[in-house]
Design an enzyme around this catalytic site. Structure first.
Site, PDB file in Angstrom:
ATOM      1  N   ASP A 105      -3.294   2.512  -5.821  1.00 42.65           N
ATOM      2  CA  ASP A 105      -2.215   2.661  -4.838  1.00 42.65           C
ATOM      3  C   ASP A 105      -1.958   1.385  -4.026  1.00 42.65           C
ATOM      4  O   ASP A 105      -1.296   1.430  -2.989  1.00 42.65           O
ATOM      5  CB  ASP A 105      -2.509   3.815  -3.886  1.00 42.65           C
ATOM      6  CG  ASP A 105      -3.786   3.625  -3.094  1.00 42.65           C
ATOM      7  OD1 ASP A 105      -4.555   2.692  -3.414  1.00 42.65           O
ATOM      8  OD2 ASP A 105      -4.029   4.401  -2.149  1.00 42.65           O
ATOM      9  N   GLU A 106      -2.468   0.258  -4.506  1.00 44.85           N
ATOM     10  CA  GLU A 106      -2.312  -0.982  -3.739  1.00 44.85           C
ATOM     11  C   GLU A 106      -2.216  -2.174  -4.691  1.00 44.85           C
ATOM     12  O   GLU A 106      -2.937  -2.236  -5.693  1.00 44.85           O
ATOM     13  CB  GLU A 106      -3.503  -1.158  -2.790  1.00 44.85           C
ATOM     14  CG  GLU A 106      -3.309  -2.196  -1.712  1.00 44.85           C
ATOM     15  CD  GLU A 106      -4.407  -2.125  -0.647  1.00 44.85           C
ATOM     16  OE1 GLU A 106      -4.779  -3.193  -0.136  1.00 44.85           O
ATOM     17  OE2 GLU A 106      -4.885  -1.013  -0.339  1.00 44.85           O
TER      18      GLU A 106
ATOM     19  N   ASP B 298       0.857  -1.193   0.000  1.00 43.91           N
ATOM     20  CA  ASP B 298       0.000   0.000   0.000  1.00 43.91           C
ATOM     21  C   ASP B 298       0.889   1.238   0.000  1.00 43.91           C
ATOM     22  O   ASP B 298       1.755   1.388   0.873  1.00 43.91           O
ATOM     23  CB  ASP B 298      -0.915   0.007   1.232  1.00 43.91           C
ATOM     24  CG  ASP B 298      -1.710   1.294   1.332  1.00 43.91           C
ATOM     25  OD1 ASP B 298      -2.605   1.499   0.497  1.00 43.91           O
ATOM     26  OD2 ASP B 298      -1.434   2.102   2.247  1.00 43.91           O
TER      27      ASP B 298
END
Length: 417
Positions: free
Chosen positions: A113-114, A14
């Protein structure tokens, strides 16, 4: 029992305050020192905070989900609108960096974003998986100046739980099946566990289940009788058991087509709201057709403005025959709106087509002589939009003051490009 369970070296990465970190990179700022907030739209006082740097959270108590009007006037605070095209480019660049350690098929991008990465089998190249995970983490920071957190586990679920419940505060956390009773079962409220929302938490509380440990020791037959396949998944997830593989949803059988939209002003009448609903139905139906899917269950959600007295609603209706026809989906949404809309100013809409089947399951209806023509027309419209752009062919309502399709053309992911 554990010998039969998946036991791979999965990490979940993350990117911390990703949007704020990207903006800091563009502006030459230190995301760990400067209070930064990324705002969806400067022109709307109620616009949401999409990301906040650690100093913004610590010094000014502003975090993701706050509103623009809640941010104090302070000379140290730096506010920016999103640059979604740059954010997406950064996400792709980070994925390419990770591909220096593993093949592309070992990466599952979960969001901008992960992502999940399977490090199984990389020991001979890079050493122990924990060492490789931290090397990837360091490489991301050195190349992009973006801090990250990493959870590690024997399957995707445990890696995600280790990330959410431990690594986001410590930077790195590794969990095994043996950690589940001591580190997961005490979690409460239940919505603190990934995969359990507020409504499911209420349903489980009504059954006398208040912790993840309580869920793990609940009667499986009772859970399945109440929630169907989801009850089965909840039970086994409480034990850390997950058989998901890369390229499929973490929760199997949950394929659906949905769209949510924050309205840029209060929509006060059904007529105005239906304009946006029709635009959203057009998008959802097109995506289903492109995947050769059709659905039986249509859901409509509406949230009222903060000025309203009511909280909104989320209602569904299941139709007899699966559909991916825009006007059929729209007709159901129109019916749900007529039943549940209270006439207060609306600010957010969501629509979902679920209970998905193969398009081949769509049956001919002898009493609907225009169905085949509508299907051919829809496919022709899809082809035109694919070739010339989403706004190359619009319904007339999109050119009215209530339409949003033209305005949203310059947005990426609902935000400024």
């Amino acid at each position: 029992m554990q010998t039969a369970l998946p036991n791979r070296s999965i990490i979940c990465i993350d990117m911390k305050c990703f949007y704020a970190s990207c903006i800091a990179l563009i502006e030459g700022l230190d995301v760990m020192q400067i209070p930064i907030a990324v705002i969806a739209n400067f022109n709307q006082p109620g616009s949401v905070v999409l990301a906040a740097s650690p100093p913004m959270k610590e010094r000014f108590k502003i975090k993701t989900g706050n509103r623009l009007f809640e941010i104090p006037k302070h000379p140290d605070i730096r506010l920016f609108e999103p640059k979604m095209d740059f954010f997406l480019d950064m996400s792709v660049a980070i994925t390419k960096l990770i591909m220096q350690y593993v093949p592309r098929e070992a990466i599952h991008v979960y969001s901008v974003d992960e992502c999940f990465v399977d490090l199984t089998g990389t020991e001979k190249l890079w050493g122990a998986p924990e060492v490789t995970a931290k090397a990837i983490q360091q490489a991301i920071f050195e190349q992009f100046h973006i801090p990250s957190s990493i959870g590690m586990g024997p399957n995707m679920l445990i890696a995600k739980l280790a990330l959410d419940l431990a690594a986001k505060s410590s930077g790195f956390a590794k969990w095994t099946y043996d950690d589940i009773p001591t580190k997961l079962w005490s979690i409460h409220p239940l919505s603190e566990m990934w995969g359990i929302g507020k409504q499911m938490e209420k349903n489980l509380n009504a059954m006398g289940i208040f912790t993840v440990g309580g869920l793990a020791h609940a009667n499986l037959e009772d859970l399945e009788a109440r929630f169907g396949v989801m009850g089965n998944q909840l039970y086994y997830h409480a034990w850390g058991i997950d058989y998901s593989t890369f390229g499929e949803p973490l929760v199997k059988g949950q394929i659906s087509y949905g769209k949510g939209q924050m309205l840029m002003r209060d929509y006060r009448t059904s007529a105005e709201i239906l304009v946006v609903i029709l635009e959203m139905c057009e998008d959802i139906a097109k995506r289903a057709r492109m995947a050769n899917h059709a659905g039986r269950t249509i859901s409509l959600g509406l949230s009222y403005s903060h000025k309203a007295m009511s909280k909104g609603f989320y209602r569904s209706k299941t139709v007899e025959l699966p559909t991916n026809d825009t006007l059929t989906i729209y007709a159901v949404c129109k019916e749900l709106l007529a039943q549940h809309f209270l006439g207060e100013p609306a600010r957010q809409l969501s629509i979902r087509l679920s209970n998905i089947e193969s398009e081949r399951s769509i049956q001919l209806n002898l009493f609907d002589s225009t169905k085949d023509k509508r299907q051919q027309l829809a496919l022709t419209m899809d082809a035109i939009r694919n070739k010339f752009g989403a706004t190359s062919l619009l319904r007339a309502v999109s050119y009215t003051s209530a339409g949003t399709a033209i305005q949203r053309k310059r947005l990426v992911g609902g935000h400024l490009a």
